[in-house]
Design a protein around this motif. Structure first.
Motif, mmCIF file in Angstrom:
data_model
loop_
_atom_site.group_PDB
_atom_site.id
_atom_site.type_symbol
_atom_site.label_atom_id
_atom_site.label_comp_id
_atom_site.label_asym_id
_atom_site.label_seq_id
_atom_site.Cartn_x
_atom_site.Cartn_y
_atom_site.Cartn_z
ATOM 1 N N THR A 231 26.588 89.265 20.306
ATOM 2 C CA THR A 231 26.095 89.033 21.664
ATOM 3 C C THR A 231 24.698 89.624 21.816
ATOM 4 O O THR A 231 24.428 90.716 21.324
ATOM 5 N N ARG A 232 23.809 88.895 22.503
ATOM 6 C CA ARG A 232 22.447 89.403 22.729
ATOM 7 C C ARG A 232 22.519 90.557 23.733
ATOM 8 O O ARG A 232 23.021 90.412 24.853
ATOM 9 N N ALA A 233 21.986 91.689 23.310
ATOM 10 C CA ALA A 233 22.066 92.897 24.131
ATOM 11 C C ALA A 233 20.862 92.979 25.067
ATOM 12 O O ALA A 233 19.979 93.826 24.899
ATOM 13 N N THR A 234 20.842 92.117 26.075
ATOM 14 C CA THR A 234 19.811 92.235 27.102
ATOM 15 C C THR A 234 20.156 93.403 28.029
ATOM 16 O O THR A 234 21.300 93.879 28.039
ATOM 17 N N ILE A 235 19.182 93.836 28.806
ATOM 18 C CA ILE A 235 19.445 94.930 29.753
ATOM 19 C C ILE A 235 20.557 94.527 30.704
ATOM 20 O O ILE A 235 21.469 95.314 30.991
ATOM 21 N N ASP A 236 20.514 93.291 31.198
ATOM 22 C CA ASP A 236 21.529 92.820 32.131
ATOM 23 C C ASP A 236 22.912 92.814 31.474
ATOM 24 O O ASP A 236 23.891 93.242 32.078
#
Length: 288
Positions: A231-236
């Motif tokens: 999973t892409r670990a964006t801030i959101d």
């Protein structure tokens, strides 16, 4: 006769004192209400610029909600790599992580490799010491005491996160909003309230009750952690995942409670139908 007159006078005096007391209270109430109407309280920066939490939807929401184990593991990873240096989980044991989908060997590895060890006593010298964590241990405290916590955090004590989603209005949505809400203080706030400028060492966050929080932004960039499930670990995304994890730490038996509630509703529904059927059968043909 004299005794009766004395008792009557005493009773009348008590009534007069009570009426006077009630009159004073009524006068105070009227004065207060009048003052609020004619001279309303001046607006404050907190009242004008504080924001309600952002909406957040989690798999565990609602009466039929269930935890998303992958999200909980991602949230635990964010806690471990970002939050654990300052915030404790004193009510959670390492072995509880099995509920997130970790096996026994993985839990043991997490415990023994945890950065902070358990306080202990050297049996030979009686001096304080530390030892490696074991699965039955609860997560060790981030700081030895409040003095150490204040010294490392600009005189602020980081709260324990075990029950944080229960202790804060808005729950997980508040945590998510706080983590994603850091920003520069608006120029209009300083213009309207010159004395409300964010003090040195604090950080502006409109989702925090008094707008200024000692904790610096913990989530500072995308890919701050690397999720094992891809999973892409964006801030959101990181904010959502750690919020979901903290819902679990606050109420690990949530799914069991939901299942018990559903079973109770089904039982009551079936019982009601059987009772109604028995009533119709017993009283069939009887005129009411």
């Amino acid at each position: 006769m004299i005794s009766s007159l004395f008792r009557l006078a005493l009773r009348n005096l008590n009534i007069l004192i009570g009426l006077a007391f009630a009159g004073v209270l009524m006068l105070a109430l009227i004065t207060t209400v009048y003052g609020l109407i004619t001279e309303p309280a001046a607006p404050t920066a907190e009242h004008e610029f504080h924001r309600e939490h952002k909406p957040l939807k989690l798999a565990s929401d609602g009466p039929f909600g269930q935890f998303d184990r992958q999200q909980l593991q991602r949230g635990f990873q964010v806690y471990k790599e970002v939050c654990a240096a300052c915030h404790s989980l004193r009510l959670v044991a390492f072995r509880n992580l099995e509920d997130l989908g970790y096996n026994e060997a993985e839990v043991k590895a997490i415990a023994t490799q945890w950065a902070i060890q358990q306080p202990s006593i050297n049996p030979e010298t009686g001096e304080t010491a530390t030892r490696a964590n074991i699965p039955s241990d609860r997560f060790p405290l981030a700081f030895a005491n409040d003095v150490a916590a204040r010294a490392a955090n600009n005189n602020a004590i980081p709260p324990d996160l075990s029950l944080i989603t229960k202790a804060r209005e808005g729950g997980a949505a508040y945590i998510y909003s706080l983590l994603t809400g850091y920003q520069n203080q608006p120029a209009e706030l300083v213009h309207e309230f010159p004395g409300a400028k964010t003090p040195e060492g604090l950080h502006y966050n409109p989702y925090f009750p008094n707008l200024n929080i000692a904790m610096p932004p913990p989530l500072t960039s995308n890919d701050q952690v690397t999720y094992q499930d891809g999973t892409r670990a964006t801030i959101d995304q990181m904010a959502k995942d750690v919020s979901a994890f903290l819902v679990w730490t606050a109420e690990p038996n949530l799914e069991t409670r939901h299942q018990a509630g559903l079973a109770t509703i089904l039982f009551l529904l079936i019982f009601t139908l059987l009772t109604f059927g028995a009533y119709r059968n017993i009283w069939r043909g009887v005129k009411h």
